[in-house]
Design a protein around this motif. Structure first.
Motif, short mmCIF file in Angstrom:
data_model
loop_
_atom_site.label_atom_id
_atom_site.label_comp_id
_atom_site.label_asym_id
_atom_site.label_seq_id
_atom_site.Cartn_x
_atom_site.Cartn_y
_atom_site.Cartn_z
N ALA A 8 0.83 -1.21 0.00
CA ALA A 8 0.00 0.00 0.00
C ALA A 8 0.86 1.25 0.00
O ALA A 8 0.52 2.24 -0.66
CB ALA A 8 -0.93 0.00 1.21
N ARG A 115 -8.33 6.42 -5.39
CA ARG A 115 -7.92 5.71 -4.18
C ARG A 115 -9.07 5.55 -3.20
O ARG A 115 -9.19 4.54 -2.51
CB ARG A 115 -6.76 6.44 -3.49
N PHE A 119 -9.65 1.73 -2.93
CA PHE A 119 -8.94 1.21 -1.76
C PHE A 119 -9.65 1.50 -0.44
O PHE A 119 -9.95 0.59 0.32
CB PHE A 119 -7.51 1.76 -1.71
N ASP A 131 -1.87 3.78 2.02
CA ASP A 131 -2.14 3.88 0.59
C ASP A 131 -2.19 5.33 0.15
O ASP A 131 -1.61 5.71 -0.88
CB ASP A 131 -3.45 3.17 0.26
#
Length: 209
Positions: A8, A115, A119, A131
């Motif tokens: 990450a 993102r 994520f 991340d």
């Protein structure tokens, strides 16, 4: 779990770099890299916003209705962008003027929104923070590289300080001239392309992607 955390953070710094590999966030790379200082501030701002927004969305992800998740993400990002913008105006006003609308446009930055959706909505806060931090640093790294070349070759300085001696210039009997083309956005695009080329030359497994 340790591998996920490592990937990450370290992934976006190299083999999953948001600019060099995913080719995202190019617009701001062209607009704010004529000088190193605004590029540094922009990179730091994006890093802070991506990392914190990832954490917030990760914390509330299970309570966000699917139908309004994009709206919630935008509200979180907009709030953080507003805070960062006000801090810049308070402490580095000259840079905030240089960055102009580009700070506000972080709200629609494709790296950030990508993102959050890819994520933060699926992972825990700490992993999401790493991340965001990794992607922000990966983005900032490319901006800094481009800005160093543009400011150094375009005006002979870095961070506003003279690097190339005045005695080297043609006007003072030397043989050096600043490359005015480096101040043009088109040269930033060429430099980003060079960064991508160098990056892929060192990462053979990315050449077919």
């Amino acid at each position: 779990m340790a591998e996920i955390k490592e990937n990450a953070f370290l992934g976006p710094l190299n083999k999953n770099n948001p600019v060099a590999v995913q080719v995202l966030g190019i617009c701001s790379a062209l607009a704010v890299t004529a000088e190193l200082k605004p590029a540094l501030i922009m990179g730091l701002s994006v890093t802070i916003i991506v990392a914190l927004s990832n954490v917030v969305i990760s914390l509330i992800r299970k309570t966000i209705p699917t139908s309004v998740r994009i709206i919630v993400q935008l509200v979180v990002v907009a709030a953080l962008v507003t805070v960062v913008s006000e801090v810049l105006k308070a402490f580095v006003y000259d840079v905030s003027v240089q960055l102009s609308v580009y700070i506000g446009l972080i709200i629609t930055n494709c790296i950030l929104m990508g993102r959050l959706e890819a994520f933060a909505m699926q992972n825990k806060p700490w992993e999401s923070f790493l991340d965001g931090l990794g992607n922000g640093c990966g983005y900032a790294m490319v901006l800094i590289i481009v800005a160093i070349f543009r400011e150094l070759l375009g005006s002979g300085s870095l961070m506003g300080y003279r690097v190339i001696p005045e005695s080297w210039y043609v006007d003072n009997g030397g043989c050096y001239m600043n490359n005015g083309m480096m101040m043009m956005p088109s040269m930033a695009l060429i430099l980003v392309a060079c960064v991508i080329w160098v990056h892929r030359s060192f990462n053979k497994d990315l050449q077919d992607k």
